[in-house]
Design a protein around this motif. Structure first.
Motif, PDB file in Angstrom:
ATOM      1  N   ALA A 124       0.836  -1.204   0.000  1.00 48.78           N
ATOM      2  CA  ALA A 124       0.000   0.000   0.000  1.00 48.78           C
ATOM      3  C   ALA A 124       0.872   1.255   0.000  1.00 48.78           C
ATOM      4  N   VAL A 125       1.939   1.247   0.788  1.00 46.88           N
ATOM      5  CA  VAL A 125       2.867   2.383   0.813  1.00 46.88           C
ATOM      6  C   VAL A 125       3.462   2.594  -0.583  1.00 46.88           C
ATOM      7  N   GLN A 126       3.878   1.517  -1.238  1.00 43.61           N
ATOM      8  CA  GLN A 126       4.432   1.638  -2.591  1.00 43.61           C
ATOM      9  C   GLN A 126       3.397   2.184  -3.567  1.00 43.61           C
ATOM     10  N   MET A 127       2.154   1.729  -3.468  1.00 42.46           N
ATOM     11  CA  MET A 127       1.098   2.254  -4.341  1.00 42.46           C
ATOM     12  C   MET A 127       0.911   3.749  -4.117  1.00 42.46           C
ATOM     13  N   LEU A 128       0.848   4.139  -2.865  1.00 36.48           N
ATOM     14  CA  LEU A 128       0.663   5.553  -2.540  1.00 36.48           C
ATOM     15  C   LEU A 128       1.864   6.396  -2.958  1.00 36.48           C
ATOM     16  N   SER A 129       3.053   5.781  -2.990  1.00 32.72           N
ATOM     17  CA  SER A 129       4.266   6.534  -3.328  1.00 32.72           C
ATOM     18  C   SER A 129       4.277   7.003  -4.777  1.00 32.72           C
ATOM     19  N   ILE A 130       3.411   6.457  -5.603  1.00 26.97           N
ATOM     20  CA  ILE A 130       3.281   6.947  -6.976  1.00 26.97           C
ATOM     21  C   ILE A 130       2.774   8.385  -6.953  1.00 26.97           C
ATOM     22  N   LYS A 131       1.876   8.671  -6.039  1.00 25.15           N
ATOM     23  CA  LYS A 131       1.283  10.007  -5.908  1.00 25.15           C
ATOM     24  C   LYS A 131       2.034  10.879  -4.894  1.00 25.15           C
ATOM     25  N   TYR A 132       2.649  10.253  -3.902  1.00 28.28           N
ATOM     26  CA  TYR A 132       3.296  10.983  -2.811  1.00 28.28           C
ATOM     27  C   TYR A 132       4.788  10.657  -2.786  1.00 28.28           C
ATOM     28  N   PRO A 133       5.611  11.479  -3.443  1.00 25.02           N
ATOM     29  CA  PRO A 133       7.048  11.183  -3.546  1.00 25.02           C
ATOM     30  C   PRO A 133       7.756  11.064  -2.191  1.00 25.02           C
ATOM     31  N   GLU A 134       7.256  11.733  -1.169  1.00 27.47           N
ATOM     32  CA  GLU A 134       7.884  11.633   0.153  1.00 27.47           C
ATOM     33  C   GLU A 134       7.804  10.206   0.687  1.00 27.47           C
ATOM     34  N   LEU A 135       6.758   9.485   0.329  1.00 28.48           N
ATOM     35  CA  LEU A 135       6.659   8.076   0.728  1.00 28.48           C
ATOM     36  C   LEU A 135       7.696   7.232   0.005  1.00 28.48           C
ATOM     37  N   ARG A 136       7.956   7.562  -1.260  1.00 31.07           N
ATOM     38  CA  ARG A 136       8.962   6.795  -2.012  1.00 31.07           C
ATOM     39  C   ARG A 136      10.328   6.959  -1.353  1.00 31.07           C
ATOM     40  N   GLU A 137      10.649   8.164  -0.896  1.00 32.17           N
ATOM     41  CA  GLU A 137      11.930   8.396  -0.220  1.00 32.17           C
ATOM     42  C   GLU A 137      11.995   7.630   1.095  1.00 32.17           C
ATOM     43  N   LYS A 138      10.899   7.626   1.838  1.00 31.32           N
ATOM     44  CA  LYS A 138      10.858   6.858   3.089  1.00 31.32           C
ATOM     45  C   LYS A 138      11.008   5.364   2.805  1.00 31.32           C
ATOM     46  N   PHE A 139      10.412   4.905   1.711  1.00 32.08           N
ATOM     47  CA  PHE A 139      10.507   3.492   1.363  1.00 32.08           C
ATOM     48  C   PHE A 139      11.938   3.117   0.978  1.00 32.08           C
ATOM     49  N   LYS A 140      12.613   4.003   0.258  1.00 23.88           N
ATOM     50  CA  LYS A 140      14.015   3.753  -0.097  1.00 23.88           C
ATOM     51  C   LYS A 140      14.863   3.644   1.165  1.00 23.88           C
TER      52      LYS A 140
END
Length: 161
Positions: A124-140
């Motif tokens: 779900a976090v990865q899906m949301l990270s498409i719209k919310y780049p800050e989540l992608r950075e947290k995921f990395k």
């Protein structure tokens, strides 16, 4: 960003707590509900019909045994649905897994492992990270954290020799 976690039964709470732990770590807003595809089907349909209007962006459905919850919700909404099959007393959860993963053409449900709350939350976090780049950075950063943990385990193991 909001995820709705829907459990088919309160007995799925342990899996739900694994999901919410991930969301707390990443700062994802969520709600948790108990709605049964079989015992409260009208509420399930109403929930799915109104989910987007109510601010939900991803739905996670946790259910065991017949485990039709994810499919029922996916059949009604255009939002992404992640199914988490719950280990039940029957067939060690294989029945749940097959119920969640065997969706007909046109009604996709992303499915994670039996009792896979952590991966359901992370997907779900990865899906949301498409719209919310800050989540992608947290995921990395999360992935780097995992790498460091494994390296530490390896180091600790090899230093005992």
């Amino acid at each position: 960003m909001k995820v709705s976690i829907v459990m088919g039964s309160i007995s799925d709470r342990g899996i739900s707590e694994k999901v919410t732990k991930i969301f707390d770590k990443f700062g994802v807003e969520y709600e948790t509900r108990v709605i049964s595809a079989h015992r409260t089907p009208y509420q399930a349909v109403e929930f799915a019909e109104k989910a987007e209007e109510n601010g939900t962006e991803v739905i996670i459905a946790i259910a065991g045994k017949a485990a039709h919850l994810a499919g029922v919700l996916a059949g009604v909404t255009s939002l992404p649905v992640i199914g988490i099959p719950a280990k039940s007393s029957t067939m060690d959860g294989l029945d749940s897994l097959l119920s969640v993963v065997q969706m007909p053409k046109g009604v996709p449900v992303a499915t994670v492992a039996i009792d896979g709350g952590e991966n359901g939350g992370l997907l779900a976090v990865q899906m949301l990270s498409i719209k919310y780049p800050e989540l992608r950075e947290k995921f990395k950063e999360y992935k780097k954290e995992m790498e460091r943990e494994v390296e530490k385990m390896d180091y600790d193991l090899t230093q005992r020799k």
